[in-house]
Design a protein around this motif. Structure first.
Motif, PDB file in Angstrom:
ATOM      1  N   PRO A   1      20.600  30.032-119.704  1.00 26.52           N
ATOM      2  CA  PRO A   1      19.635  29.909-118.611  1.00 26.52           C
ATOM      3  C   PRO A   1      18.740  31.141-118.536  1.00 26.52           C
ATOM      4  O   PRO A   1      19.131  32.229-118.962  1.00 26.52           O
TER       5      PRO A   1
ATOM      6  N   ILE B   1      16.864  33.735-116.041  1.00 26.97           N
ATOM      7  CA  ILE B   1      16.979  34.215-114.669  1.00 26.97           C
ATOM      8  C   ILE B   1      15.737  35.042-114.366  1.00 26.97           C
ATOM      9  O   ILE B   1      15.388  35.944-115.125  1.00 26.97           O
TER      10      ILE B   1
ATOM     11  N   THR C   1      17.227  30.462-111.328  1.00 26.79           N
ATOM     12  CA  THR C   1      17.911  30.156-112.578  1.00 26.79           C
ATOM     13  C   THR C   1      17.280  28.873-113.103  1.00 26.79           C
ATOM     14  O   THR C   1      17.190  27.879-112.396  1.00 26.79           O
TER      15      THR C   1
END
Length: 65
Positions: free
Chosen positions: A5, A7, A61
């Motif tokens: 992911p 961020i 996220t």
């Protein structure tokens, strides 16, 4: 295959920016929603507001779209 992911941190949103508005929570929600929507090319997974020394930051996220 799993993807990592991304961020991102958006902010700071200073509380003084919202003091003069009657609907403080609505104004903050609108500002954070607009900031989160301005991250092109991603699929938003989670958004978490965090307060640091009185300033509000939005932790996003996301995954690649």
């Amino acid at each position: 295959m799993a993807t990592s992911p991304e961020i991102r941190v958006l902010g700071p949103f200073a509380p003084k920016d919202f003091d003069e508005l009657a609907a403080t929570r609505a104004a903050l929600d609108t500002a954070m929603t607009a900031a989160a929507a301005s991250t092109p090319g991603t699929a938003l997974v989670a958004a978490e507001p965090v307060v640091v020394l009185g300033n509000i930051y939005l932790i996003l996220t996301s995954t690649a779209a």
